[in-house]
Scaffold this active site. Structure first.
Site, mmCIF file in Angstrom:
data_model
loop_
_atom_site.group_PDB
_atom_site.id
_atom_site.type_symbol
_atom_site.label_atom_id
_atom_site.label_comp_id
_atom_site.label_asym_id
_atom_site.label_seq_id
_atom_site.Cartn_x
_atom_site.Cartn_y
_atom_site.Cartn_z
ATOM 1 C CB SER A 1 -4.901 -6.453 13.750
ATOM 2 O OG SER A 1 -4.453 -5.610 14.781
ATOM 3 C CE1 TYR B 1 -6.994 -2.277 11.499
ATOM 4 C CE2 TYR B 1 -6.184 -2.779 13.700
ATOM 5 C CZ TYR B 1 -6.033 -2.826 12.333
ATOM 6 O OH TYR B 1 -4.917 -3.421 11.789
HETATM 7 N N1 LIG Z 1 1.531 -1.884 10.665
HETATM 8 C C1 LIG Z 1 1.075 -2.540 11.725
HETATM 9 O O1 LIG Z 1 1.618 -2.447 12.820
HETATM 10 C C2 LIG Z 1 -0.132 -3.443 11.603
HETATM 11 C C3 LIG Z 1 -0.553 -4.124 12.760
HETATM 12 C C4 LIG Z 1 -1.636 -4.962 12.664
HETATM 13 C C5 LIG Z 1 -2.286 -5.145 11.463
HETATM 14 N N2 LIG Z 1 -1.894 -4.450 10.364
HETATM 15 C C6 LIG Z 1 -2.624 -4.665 9.115
HETATM 16 O O2 LIG Z 1 -1.700 -4.964 8.087
HETATM 17 C C7 LIG Z 1 -2.149 -4.437 6.834
HETATM 18 C C8 LIG Z 1 -1.100 -3.512 6.253
HETATM 19 O O3 LIG Z 1 -0.854 -2.474 7.203
HETATM 20 P P1 LIG Z 1 0.140 -1.278 6.913
HETATM 21 O O4 LIG Z 1 0.773 -0.935 8.200
HETATM 22 O O5 LIG Z 1 0.978 -1.593 5.729
HETATM 23 O O6 LIG Z 1 -0.922 -0.137 6.569
HETATM 24 P P2 LIG Z 1 -0.886 0.970 5.415
HETATM 25 O O7 LIG Z 1 -1.989 1.923 5.743
HETATM 26 O O8 LIG Z 1 0.486 1.506 5.260
HETATM 27 O O9 LIG Z 1 -1.273 0.138 4.117
HETATM 28 C C9 LIG Z 1 -2.577 -0.130 3.712
HETATM 29 C C10 LIG Z 1 -2.701 0.237 2.247
HETATM 30 O O10 LIG Z 1 -4.031 -0.093 1.816
HETATM 31 C C11 LIG Z 1 -4.466 0.912 0.916
HETATM 32 N N3 LIG Z 1 -5.928 0.966 0.926
HETATM 33 C C12 LIG Z 1 -6.737 1.468 1.896
HETATM 34 N N4 LIG Z 1 -8.027 1.371 1.514
HETATM 35 C C13 LIG Z 1 -8.030 0.785 0.269
HETATM 36 C C14 LIG Z 1 -9.053 0.440 -0.652
HETATM 37 N N5 LIG Z 1 -10.351 0.658 -0.365
HETATM 38 N N6 LIG Z 1 -8.706 -0.117 -1.832
HETATM 39 C C15 LIG Z 1 -7.397 -0.341 -2.129
HETATM 40 N N7 LIG Z 1 -6.376 -0.020 -1.289
HETATM 41 C C16 LIG Z 1 -6.694 0.533 -0.098
HETATM 42 C C17 LIG Z 1 -3.867 2.203 1.472
HETATM 43 O O11 LIG Z 1 -3.772 3.219 0.475
HETATM 44 C C18 LIG Z 1 -2.501 1.726 1.973
HETATM 45 O O12 LIG Z 1 -1.517 1.941 0.998
HETATM 46 C C19 LIG Z 1 -3.478 -3.746 7.140
HETATM 47 O O13 LIG Z 1 -4.507 -4.667 6.876
HETATM 48 C C20 LIG Z 1 -3.404 -3.457 8.614
HETATM 49 O O14 LIG Z 1 -4.686 -3.379 9.202
HETATM 50 C C21 LIG Z 1 -0.819 -3.612 10.410
#
Ligand SMILES: NC(=O)c1ccc[n+]([C@@H]2O[C@H](COP(=O)([O-])OP(=O)(O)OC[C@H]3O[C@@H](n4cnc5c(N)ncnc54)[C@H](O)[C@@H]3O)[C@@H](O)[C@H]2O)c1
Length: 320
Positions: free
Chosen positions: A129, A153
């Site tokens: 991230s 985080y």
């Molecule tokens: N969206 C952004 O802007 C952004 C920015 C930086 C980093 N990220 C990272 O990218 C990745 C995806 O982000 P996103 O925006 O799609 O988030 P999101 O919350 O929509 O997706 C994460 C998914 O992981 C699942 N999850 C959570 N805990 C779990 C567990 N213990 N076992 C199995 N599944 C589990 C959740 O149910 C969810 O569907 C994450 O690692 C997030 O930290 C996202």
């Protein structure tokens, strides 16, 4: 034989979007998710329902914290690539429930490293991230910049990179860390700024504007992100590499607010800065652009407008 790709967190925003793209390209996608209730489970189930329309999609409800169940499931299939996106996301919530970040983001990541250290995958991509940079000031931030997270985080993602580096050196595991910068777009996250704003607009509700709108965010459109990842997947690379996935074009939050404020009435309530928030994000995308020979991205105004239109058309405010 179609290539098999594993996506963890497939019911989430980025996992779902990449799965849709890979399925449309003819890959076999295996997705896992535990339907965590951090935001609307119904919304996550709708994403999975959509993916299941494609016969090349396989879904299993699994919690990545549970090593035995995870190992049992994953040992049955040989995957060509892995995209690990399952995580507890969100910086503000990390002050309320830090334990979830330690469990899912650190223990969960470690479980996957242990399982994949002996499996022959071509490459294991994982979500890091922009939060790893903390309040760094050397914009645009390059991957070589010192990382100094200011919330749990961000720490959890920094630790993933350290553990990833170790597993790539110690075992025959090729790893790529993806430092995502504020990803937005169709099927986006209801807990993030844009969807909260859209909901306030639609319901003519209160909208709490953090730090009086003085943040800048490097908004990255989901369609650009998945295009980059599907290309990056096919490139040869170092044992462990790190890429910013950003638009290199930060926007002031106030500017977005003003666009909508002039068109739609909603109750804007400016508030102080949240201590978990960084002020400004701006990542250089030169490294990934060079790697995948990408030149142009979607203009943010167009991406945000597409997202708003999609949001209203599909009545997302009803399930958000
Ligand atoms: N969206 C952004 O802007 C952004 C920015 C930086 C980093 N990220 C990272 O990218 C990745 C995806 O982000 P996103 O925006 O799609 O988030 P999101 O919350 O929509 O997706 C994460 C998914 O992981 C699942 N999850 C959570 N805990 C779990 C567990 N213990 N076992 C199995 N599944 C589990 C959740 O149910 C969810 O569907 C994450 O690692 C997030 O930290 C996202």
């Amino acid at each position: 034989m179609k290539k098999k790709i594993l996506i963890t967190g497939v019911a989430g925003f980025i996992g779902y979007s990449l799965a849709s793209k890979l399925l449309s390209q003819g890959y076999n996608v295996y997705g896992i998710d535990n339907f965590d209730n951090y935001y609307s489970v119904l919304f996550k189930k709708l994403r999975i329902k959509n993916l299941k329309k494609n016969k090349n999609f396989n879904f299993k409800k699994i919690d990545i914290i549970n090593y035995e169940v995870l190992d049992n499931y994953l040992r049955k299939t040989n995957f060509e690539y892995v995209f690990h996106f399952a995580a507890q996301a969100g910086v503000r919530y990390s002050l309320i429930n830090p334990n979830k970040y330690i469990q899912t983001n650190i223990v969960g990541f470690f479980n996957l490293m242990e399982i994949f250290k002996n499996k022959k995958v071509k490459r294991f991509f994982y979500a890091s991230s922009s939060s790893v940079y903390g309040d760094s000031q050397k914009f645009p931030l390059k991957e070589t910049e010192k990382i100094n997270p200011i919330n749990i985080y961000g720490f959890s993602k920094k630790l993933n990179e350290i553990i990833g580096e170790f597993y790539s050196k110690q075992y025959k595991l090729n790893l790529t860390a993806l430092r995502f910068f504020t990803v937005y777009g169709e099927w986006g996250r209801p807990d993030m700024f844009l969807f909260k704003l859209f909901k306030a607009i639609k319901n003519k509700n209160k909208f709490y504007l953090n730090n009086f709108g003085n943040h800048k965010r490097d908004f990255t459109y989901i369609n650009d992100l998945v295009n980059i990842l599907t290309k990056l997947m096919l490139k040869k690379d170092n044992k462990h590499n790190i890429y910013n996935i950003s638009s290199n074009n930060p926007i002031n939050i106030k500017k977005i607010i003003n666009i909508y404020k002039s068109k739609y009435p909603f109750n804007l309530i400016p508030t102080n800065r949240h201590i978990a928030d960084v002020l400004h994000t701006h990542g250089s995308n030169l490294k990934v652009f060079r790697k995948v020979k990408k030149k142009k991205l979607t203009k943010s105004r167009k991406g945000i407008q597409n997202t708003f239109n999609w949001y209203i058309k599909n009545k997302i405010y009803k399930i958000q």
